[in-house]
Design a protein around this motif. Structure first.
Motif, short mmCIF file in Angstrom:
data_model
loop_
_atom_site.label_atom_id
_atom_site.label_comp_id
_atom_site.label_asym_id
_atom_site.label_seq_id
_atom_site.Cartn_x
_atom_site.Cartn_y
_atom_site.Cartn_z
N LEU A 39 0.80 -1.03 0.03
CA LEU A 39 -0.03 0.15 -0.28
C LEU A 39 0.96 1.39 -0.46
O LEU A 39 0.97 2.31 -0.77
CB LEU A 39 -1.29 0.35 1.21
CG LEU A 39 -2.25 1.65 0.92
CD1 LEU A 39 -3.59 0.98 0.22
CD2 LEU A 39 -2.55 0.56 2.37
N PRO A 96 -4.19 -2.33 -8.20
CA PRO A 96 -6.03 -1.99 -8.17
C PRO A 96 -6.63 -2.83 -8.94
O PRO A 96 -7.82 -2.46 -8.87
CB PRO A 96 -5.81 -0.36 -7.33
CG PRO A 96 -4.59 -0.14 -8.13
CD PRO A 96 -3.46 -0.94 -8.30
N ARG A 134 -9.27 1.06 -0.56
CA ARG A 134 -7.56 0.73 0.34
C ARG A 134 -7.79 1.35 1.01
O ARG A 134 -8.19 2.80 0.98
CB ARG A 134 -6.44 0.00 -0.41
CG ARG A 134 -6.40 0.99 -1.49
CD ARG A 134 -5.21 0.54 -2.75
NE ARG A 134 -5.64 -0.26 -3.22
CZ ARG A 134 -4.87 -1.58 -4.18
NH1 ARG A 134 -3.66 -1.13 -4.20
NH2 ARG A 134 -5.17 -2.67 -4.23
N MET A 135 -7.05 1.70 2.49
CA MET A 135 -7.01 2.52 2.84
C MET A 135 -5.46 2.11 4.04
O MET A 135 -5.90 0.94 4.38
CB MET A 135 -8.40 2.82 3.40
CG MET A 135 -8.66 1.90 4.76
SD MET A 135 -10.79 2.83 5.74
CE MET A 135 -11.18 1.48 5.84
N ASP A 167 -9.22 5.02 -3.09
CA ASP A 167 -7.92 4.88 -2.45
C ASP A 167 -7.25 6.68 -3.31
O ASP A 167 -8.21 7.71 -3.74
CB ASP A 167 -6.50 4.61 -3.69
CG ASP A 167 -5.43 4.59 -1.99
OD1 ASP A 167 -5.94 4.29 -1.40
OD2 ASP A 167 -4.60 3.24 -2.55
N HIS A 222 -3.32 7.39 1.24
CA HIS A 222 -4.63 6.51 1.26
C HIS A 222 -4.69 6.55 2.35
O HIS A 222 -6.28 5.87 3.24
CB HIS A 222 -3.91 5.51 1.91
CG HIS A 222 -2.38 4.91 0.71
ND1 HIS A 222 -3.00 4.24 -0.23
CD2 HIS A 222 -1.42 5.19 0.49
CE1 HIS A 222 -1.98 4.78 -1.11
NE2 HIS A 222 -0.70 5.06 0.06
#
Length: 341
Positions: free
Chosen positions: A34, A60, A140-141, A203, A207
């Motif tokens: 990430l 992604p 995503r984070m 995203d 992030h």
């Protein structure tokens, strides 16, 4: 509160969604797809759970819910990946040892890992009456900042905390810093993510900025999402139990009595705790669960046994370096890099 209290409440709670499940360890490596995609090794060590589609870049555009062939999580339709930093013990002689993880109550026999929650209203509100929108494919984070070393910095994030376990059922009190005294049953690291999404971006460059906290109140109190981030999503929460009990003899702690635990990025304070998430539920399984009569367990989801969770492995060694036993330094030498600044 003890976990037994939550279990008892499950018998009387309304039939809306709070799911809690265990995930065994997938891999422990200096990889972070990430924050540092494609970089091997990443700056610090991580412990990762979830689906075996995990890789160094995590494109992604790929649907990992379709690509993965197994998961270390109890719900076998969850191929997401979840990860945090790794905890080390620093002995009085200056050597380091990785602290092992142990399973939570209800997931005995699993290979360490974490406990994961998806909640409509948070643990403070057992009624679970809200409606939430599940995360989407490609979402995503990140929450927390690995470089933070002060409480003032860490207050930017809500509810990234520690619990000094008197036994495995202990849940309170929580602190933002590492416990300062030996914890009889270990240290639980708690990571809770923001719950308001901008509804557009899967995203963000940091992030984080596609997510926000309620503009007033809290997730648990039903605080409204800000206009900039109007979509209410589940509260995602990690619990990781680090078995620090085997390092509790004061004779090996620093002579000044200061606490001896340090995150893999060189953080002695605890304020640098952080968690990463890449969504990977198969199809609409998570949304179906959030819309269903699920409380702790979920009849709408497929489950697998603990041995099956443990069997799922990510066997590729992306970074070949010692991470176990007594080490002269933490992988990546974060302490040396800090001292040289």
């Amino acid at each position: 509160m003890h976990w037994s209290s939550l279990t008892a409440l499950a018998l009387v709670a309304p039939s809306t969604a709070l799911i809690r499940f265990g995930c065994s360890q997938l891999t422990v490596q200096r990889v972070d797809p990430l924050v540092n995609p494609g970089i091997s090794p990443s700056p610090h060590l991580h412990q990762i759970i979830g689906g075996n589609a995990f890789n160094i870049s995590m494109d992604p555009r790929e649907d990992i819910g379709e690509k993965a062939t197994c998961t270390t999580c109890q719900f076998s339709e969850d191929f997401s990946n979840y990860w945090t930093a790794v905890l080390f013990f620093r002995a009085r002689n200056g050597s380091y040892h990785r602290v092992p993880q142990v399973p939570n109550i209800g997931f005995e026999g699993s290979n360490g890992g974490m406990t994961v929650y998806y909640m409509q209203d948070g643990l403070a509100n057992y009624q679970q009456t809200s409606k939430v929108t599940a995360f989407k494919q490609g979402f995503r984070m990140l929450i927390g900042e690995a470089s933070y070393r002060s409480k003032q910095q860490a207050t930017r994030f809500r509810q990234i905390t520690y619990t000094c376990l008197q036994d495995l059922g202990t849940r309170f009190p929580e602190s933002m810093h590492f416990p300062t005294k030996p914890c009889p049953a270990g240290i639980m690291a708690n990571v809770r993510f923001p719950t308001c999404w901008d509804g557009k971006n899967l995203d963000a460059p940091d992030h984080m900025s596609h997510m926000a906290y309620p503009e007033s109140g809290t997730f648990e109190s039903g605080g409204p999402c800000p206009a900039s981030h109007p979509v209410r999503v589940p509260q995602l929460m990690y619990e990781t139990i680090w078995d620090t009990s085997q390092f509790n003899e004061k004779e090996v702690w620093p002579e000044d009595g200061s606490q001896p635990f340090v995150w893999s990025m060189g953080d002695h304070t605890g304020f640098g705790s952080h968690g990463d998430y890449i969504f990977g539920w198969k199809g609409d399984s998570l949304q179906r669960a959030m819309d269903s009569a699920c409380y702790v367990n979920c009849p709408t989801l497929k489950t697998q046994s603990v041995p099956a969770m443990n069997k799922c492995k990510y066997n590729e060694v992306l970074v070949d370096e010692p991470i176990d036993g007594w080490l002269d330094s933490i992988p990546g030498n974060p302490m040396e890099k800090m001292e040289s600044k």
